[in-house]
Design an enzyme around this catalytic site. Sequence first.
Site, PDB file in Angstrom:
ATOM      1  N   HIS A   5      62.414  22.438  19.377  1.00  0.00           N
ATOM      2  CA  HIS A   5      61.760  22.189  20.663  1.00  0.00           C
ATOM      3  C   HIS A   5      60.884  23.359  21.097  1.00  0.00           C
ATOM      4  O   HIS A   5      61.213  24.514  20.833  1.00  0.00           O
ATOM      5  CB  HIS A   5      62.828  21.943  21.744  1.00  0.00           C
ATOM      6  CG  HIS A   5      63.782  20.842  21.388  1.00  0.00           C
ATOM      7  ND1 HIS A   5      65.008  21.092  20.803  1.00  0.00           N
ATOM      8  CD2 HIS A   5      63.667  19.504  21.509  1.00  0.00           C
ATOM      9  CE1 HIS A   5      65.619  19.919  20.583  1.00  0.00           C
ATOM     10  NE2 HIS A   5      64.837  18.958  20.992  1.00  0.00           N
TER      11      HIS A   5
ATOM     12  N   ASP B 279      67.862  23.211  14.929  1.00  0.00           N
ATOM     13  CA  ASP B 279      67.815  21.761  15.156  1.00  0.00           C
ATOM     14  C   ASP B 279      66.624  21.100  14.477  1.00  0.00           C
ATOM     15  O   ASP B 279      66.293  19.948  14.756  1.00  0.00           O
ATOM     16  CB  ASP B 279      67.856  21.441  16.658  1.00  0.00           C
ATOM     17  CG  ASP B 279      66.963  22.335  17.497  1.00  0.00           C
ATOM     18  OD1 ASP B 279      66.224  23.145  16.913  1.00  0.00           O
ATOM     19  OD2 ASP B 279      67.008  22.218  18.737  1.00  0.00           O
TER      20      ASP B 279
ATOM     21  N   ASP C  33      62.778  26.969  16.849  1.00  0.00           N
ATOM     22  CA  ASP C  33      63.609  25.869  17.310  1.00  0.00           C
ATOM     23  C   ASP C  33      62.774  24.581  17.210  1.00  0.00           C
ATOM     24  O   ASP C  33      61.547  24.622  17.293  1.00  0.00           O
ATOM     25  CB  ASP C  33      64.012  26.128  18.772  1.00  0.00           C
ATOM     26  CG  ASP C  33      65.027  25.136  19.289  1.00  0.00           C
ATOM     27  OD1 ASP C  33      66.228  25.469  19.259  1.00  0.00           O
ATOM     28  OD2 ASP C  33      64.635  24.018  19.721  1.00  0.00           O
TER      29      ASP C  33
ATOM     30  N   HIS D  50      64.325  27.410  27.075  1.00  0.00           N
ATOM     31  CA  HIS D  50      63.811  26.423  28.051  1.00  0.00           C
ATOM     32  C   HIS D  50      63.970  26.902  29.495  1.00  0.00           C
ATOM     33  O   HIS D  50      63.571  26.191  30.412  1.00  0.00           O
ATOM     34  CB  HIS D  50      64.542  25.086  27.895  1.00  0.00           C
ATOM     35  CG  HIS D  50      64.354  24.443  26.557  1.00  0.00           C
ATOM     36  ND1 HIS D  50      63.100  24.201  26.031  1.00  0.00           N
ATOM     37  CD2 HIS D  50      65.251  23.985  25.635  1.00  0.00           C
ATOM     38  CE1 HIS D  50      63.243  23.627  24.839  1.00  0.00           C
ATOM     39  NE2 HIS D  50      64.533  23.492  24.575  1.00  0.00           N
TER      40      HIS D  50
HETATM   41 ZN   LIG Z   1      66.062  22.840  20.372  1.00  0.00          ZN
END
Ligand SMILES: [Zn+2]
Length: 360
Positions: free
Chosen positions: A210, A296, A208, A171
């Site tokens: 995200h 996750d 991931d 990120h």
């Molecule tokens: Zn994540």
Amino acid sequence: MGLKIVYSEKHKKHNPTREFILGRFEKYKECEKRVENILIEAKKRRLISANQQELIKPTDHGLKHILKLHSQDYVDYLKTAYKNWLRIGGSEVGVFPADFPVRDFANKHRENKGGNGGSRGYYTSGLHSVIVEGTFEAAYEAVQVALTAADILVKEDNTHVLALSRPPGHHAHGDLCGGYCFFNNAAITAKYLIDELKVGKVAILDIDYHHGNGTQEFFYSQNNPLYASIHGENDYPYYWGSASEKGTGQGLGYTINRPLKKGTKDEEYLKTLKEILENIKLNFKPNLILISLGLDTFEKDPVGNFKLSSNCYLQIGKLIKGLNLKCLFLLEGGYALENIGENCLNVLHAFNDTLIKSSL
Ligand SMILES: [Zn+2]
């Protein structure tokens, strides 16, 4: 076929205690146990011995590879933010910015970094990347772990590598921390593999939960590396990761986004992963693959919203192995502390003959 692990205990220096969620301070989820529990499971499955002698320590590659993607002023900010925060009376819990630039105005006035107080907001995309005393040192070391893993991957035959990089990175933008990330380990490593180690074509597969907004942005107008992500739809980081984001200019077609609905289970996830891998193999033909390994996506993860079983991670590993490429795994998210070890080692199961299937 061997599997090597690069690790540094300096990740423990990044140890925020709290984060701000839904108006409350809660326990910081991106904690040292995430990595330590992976090591415990690796011992149980006899990938490493009790004294951890097989773990490889990172070599220091300096700041120069970080500075290829992150700005000097952002690096300086990360180095000094906590001290400056304490100096003005900030809480020891860590740096929490409160003032953010008006986006369009800030973009037109990049020379104005917001001064002494506003800079915290200027270099932050959200409140989840809490800076404490050891954050810079740990984030710097996480990059060295990833770069060392890249060296090993390229030098040694028949070897795959797991980089236990923490804090995670996908990120992080050029001058923004966010989503528990500070330096973009995966992006820096992909650039290093291409520019310095001259490996040719690199595919980044981000699994991931995200979307890896930082990684995508770095390479959005380039045709090497390719960036492919499967992630939760309409979830953090919210403003990136739609299927319509495919790259631009000579990068058009080299960004692949496959957002899936919250609640997605094994079968649909594996079908999507298979399609992406086939696409990468047929159309991009990479020389090696870098996996942003987030865990996750697990059904019990307190942050992600997919419903993958532990068994699914064995299948994910098998599918990636089927590419027949050297694989560099870089740890990203994954917050189900009880299960992160088992799920991580399940992904790696296909990559090491000596790994026993489960600790149970
Ligand atoms: Zn994540």
